[in-house]
Write an enzyme that holds these catalytic residues in place. Structure first.
Site, PDB file in Angstrom:
ATOM      1  N   ARG A   1       7.675   7.264 -11.159  1.00  0.00           N
ATOM      2  CA  ARG A   1       8.086   7.419 -12.558  1.00  0.00           C
ATOM      3  C   ARG A   1       8.832   8.726 -12.793  1.00  0.00           C
ATOM      4  O   ARG A   1       9.692   8.807 -13.673  1.00  0.00           O
ATOM      5  CB  ARG A   1       6.887   7.303 -13.480  1.00  0.00           C
ATOM      6  CG  ARG A   1       6.317   5.877 -13.535  1.00  0.00           C
ATOM      7  CD  ARG A   1       5.165   5.771 -14.474  1.00  0.00           C
ATOM      8  NE  ARG A   1       4.653   4.406 -14.533  1.00  0.00           N
ATOM      9  CZ  ARG A   1       3.619   4.012 -15.255  1.00  0.00           C
ATOM     10  NH1 ARG A   1       2.974   4.901 -16.000  1.00  0.00           N
ATOM     11  NH2 ARG A   1       3.219   2.763 -15.247  1.00  0.00           N
TER      12      ARG A   1
ATOM     13  N   ARG B   1       5.814  -0.168 -12.593  1.00  0.00           N
ATOM     14  CA  ARG B   1       4.443  -0.530 -12.219  1.00  0.00           C
ATOM     15  C   ARG B   1       4.496  -1.238 -10.872  1.00  0.00           C
ATOM     16  O   ARG B   1       4.952  -2.376 -10.783  1.00  0.00           O
ATOM     17  CB  ARG B   1       3.809  -1.435 -13.278  1.00  0.00           C
ATOM     18  CG  ARG B   1       2.328  -1.716 -13.034  1.00  0.00           C
ATOM     19  CD  ARG B   1       1.737  -2.570 -14.139  1.00  0.00           C
ATOM     20  NE  ARG B   1       1.680  -1.840 -15.391  1.00  0.00           N
ATOM     21  CZ  ARG B   1       0.671  -1.060 -15.771  1.00  0.00           C
ATOM     22  NH1 ARG B   1      -0.363  -0.912 -14.983  1.00  0.00           N
ATOM     23  NH2 ARG B   1       0.697  -0.443 -16.940  1.00  0.00           N
TER      24      ARG B   1
ATOM     25  N   SER C   1      -2.353  12.191 -15.103  1.00  0.00           N
ATOM     26  CA  SER C   1      -3.590  12.242 -15.883  1.00  0.00           C
ATOM     27  C   SER C   1      -4.408  13.391 -15.330  1.00  0.00           C
ATOM     28  O   SER C   1      -4.777  13.379 -14.150  1.00  0.00           O
ATOM     29  CB  SER C   1      -4.383  10.937 -15.772  1.00  0.00           C
ATOM     30  OG  SER C   1      -3.843   9.942 -16.588  1.00  0.00           O
TER      31      SER C   1
ATOM     32  N   GLU D   1       3.794   7.731 -18.340  1.00  0.00           N
ATOM     33  CA  GLU D   1       2.732   8.602 -17.836  1.00  0.00           C
ATOM     34  C   GLU D   1       3.034   8.984 -16.392  1.00  0.00           C
ATOM     35  O   GLU D   1       3.184   8.118 -15.528  1.00  0.00           O
ATOM     36  CB  GLU D   1       1.390   7.882 -17.907  1.00  0.00           C
ATOM     37  CG  GLU D   1       0.239   8.688 -17.311  1.00  0.00           C
ATOM     38  CD  GLU D   1      -0.948   7.813 -16.972  1.00  0.00           C
ATOM     39  OE1 GLU D   1      -1.607   8.102 -15.950  1.00  0.00           O
ATOM     40  OE2 GLU D   1      -1.207   6.829 -17.703  1.00  0.00           O
TER      41      GLU D   1
ATOM     42  N   ARG E   1      -2.479   0.171  -5.119  1.00  0.00           N
ATOM     43  CA  ARG E   1      -3.213  -0.408  -6.243  1.00  0.00           C
ATOM     44  C   ARG E   1      -2.749  -1.837  -6.483  1.00  0.00           C
ATOM     45  O   ARG E   1      -1.555  -2.091  -6.629  1.00  0.00           O
ATOM     46  CB  ARG E   1      -3.006   0.419  -7.519  1.00  0.00           C
ATOM     47  CG  ARG E   1      -3.447   1.863  -7.360  1.00  0.00           C
ATOM     48  CD  ARG E   1      -3.293   2.664  -8.626  1.00  0.00           C
ATOM     49  NE  ARG E   1      -3.601   4.063  -8.413  1.00  0.00           N
ATOM     50  CZ  ARG E   1      -3.590   5.009  -9.352  1.00  0.00           C
ATOM     51  NH1 ARG E   1      -3.255   4.670 -10.597  1.00  0.00           N
ATOM     52  NH2 ARG E   1      -3.886   6.254  -9.066  1.00  0.00           N
TER      53      ARG E   1
END
Length: 427
Positions: free
Chosen positions: A392, A278, A353, A350, A263
């Site tokens: 994470r 990130r 999801s 997070e 990404r």
């Protein structure tokens, strides 16, 4: 994409739902699509009427010729009708292309129970565990990782630039072990079939799950072949059944897959950029389900619980958050975020999801099912969730189980997988 029938039946309701999502100009967009669709259907109806007329007159011309009559006038007239049909077909084709382009950039409608508002309106559904209390100042993972000799941010930057990192020694082994352990958990305990999928996909696969055209700027694409590096295993796994009609008695279909994820994170500069929070490349274990419409809501609850079980077995503190309408992902109808507590950075991170997309992705990828032999086809409902995303998860493990001397005690659940129970200071 959205079922255009919803826009036809209730344009005001659809526009209101899209406005809840924060779509600018929702009413104008819906009105324009409905109007173009009305023009398309009118042109299609008139073309079909003319085709029926041409078929009838063609039979009459044949009969007249067999009787020796003169049908020149009717033949000339049908040429004109043929030209009109061609013009109407062009109108229909242009409308189809225009509507498809418009619908491709319209997000899914929020499902029942999704609260209005943005991130501030997200609802904590449940939490488990309590934040650990340390008799010392907990260190962030980038300090721990460097001192332990398992994380090298400088090497990642030398090789690929900012937003990349290198794991070394037991750090690399820990990530590999976590991936294997999570895949085994989901395939053995939760009944998912493991897939190994390509990490480069065609443009239509990215469009099928909603990554394109919306997120083109946040994705990587190869110049020579036009293949896209996947941002998540959701893309290839969902497209495994692209264009298929599945047998109803084979549903649900449940898949687990590992993949690296790529990404560009366009627009994210300066936000959570330290350490591994990130990054542009990371590993993830993904769960994907294909369900009948009536079983999808319960399936989402089950999937979310399966993802959360990873954190429970690891003894990490987490919470489940229901996302508000403006915070939903582009293709999602309803989403639960799972956030883990990372004491070194003092943040909820997070790590998953879990979303249901209703028939939104299935319409884009044309994935249908037939309930029984001879019955009509319906679009499946797709769901997916990270179970879980790295790194994470690694951040939470290192920061939660750190000791005063800088070593890290690992959860007992990983002992058999890793062959070691702690990570001590490097040389």
């Amino acid at each position: 994409m959205l079922d255009i029938g919803i826009l036809r039946r209730d344009p005001a309701g659809a526009a209101a739902a899209l406005e809840r999502r924060g779509l600018d100009g929702a009413s104008a967009t819906v009105a324009a699509i409905v109007e173009r669709d009305r023009e398309r259907r009118a042109a299609l109806g008139r073309a079909n009427e003319l085709r029926a007329l041409r078929n009838r007159v063609s039979r009459e011309i044949g009969e007249a010729k067999r009787r020796g009559g003169d049908a020149a006038a009717e033949v000339a007239r049908m040429r004109e009708v043929g030209g009109e049909i061609a013009e109407l077909d062009a109108v229909v084709a242009a409308a189809d292309a225009w509507i498809a382009r418009k619908l491709a950039v319209v997000p899914n409608l929020p499902g029942p129970g999704v609260p209005g508002g943005g991130e501030e309106s997200n609802v904590i559904v449940r939490s488990r565990g309590t934040a650990p209390v340390f008799p010392f100042e907990p260190r962030p993972h980038w300090e721990l990782g460097k001192a332990l000799g398992i994380l090298d941010l400088e090497a990642g930057a030398r090789v690929s630039g900012s937003g990349f990192f290198v794991l070394k020694g037991r750090g690399a082994a820990l990530q590999r072990g976590l991936i294997d352990w999570m895949i085994d958990l989901h395939s053995t305990d939760h009944g998912y079939d493991e897939l190994r999928v390509p990490y480069l996909v065609r443009e239509e696969a990215m469009a099928g799950t909603g990554q394109l055209p919306k997120f083109a700027e946040e994705s990587y694409v190869t110049r020579r072949d036009g293949l896209w590096l996947i941002p998540t295993a959701e893309v290839p796994v969902t497209n495994v059944h692209r264009g298929e009609i599945l047998r109803g008695d084979t549903l649900p279909r449940k898949y687990v897959a590992y993949s690296p994820c790529f990404r560009r994170e366009a627009g994210a500069a300066g936000k959570d950029t330290r350490g591994m929070l990130r990054v542009h490349q990371f590993d993830k274990v993904e769960l994907v389900r294909f369900e009948r419409p009536e079983t999808a809501p319960a399936a989402l609850e089950e999937l979310t619980g399966e993802a959360a079980r990873v954190l429970e077995l690891l003894g990490l503190t987490y919470r489940v958050v229901l996302l508000a309408a403006e915070d939903l992902g582009f293709s999602a109808s309803l989403t639960y975020d799972i956030e883990v507590w990372a004491p070194g950075v003092g943040k909820w991170l997070e790590v998953s999801s879990c979303s249901t997309f209703a028939d939104y992705q299935a319409r884009r990828a044309n994935i249908r099912f037939r309930r029984s032999r001879g019955s009509g086809t319906e679009f499946v409902h797709t769901l997916n969730g990270s179970a879980l995303a790295l790194p994470r998860l690694m951040v939470a493990l290192l920061e939660t189980f750190q000791r005063p001397d800088g070593s890290v005690r690992l959860p007992s659940a990983l002992g058999a997988v890793l062959g070691f129970g702690e990570i001590g200071p490097g040389p």
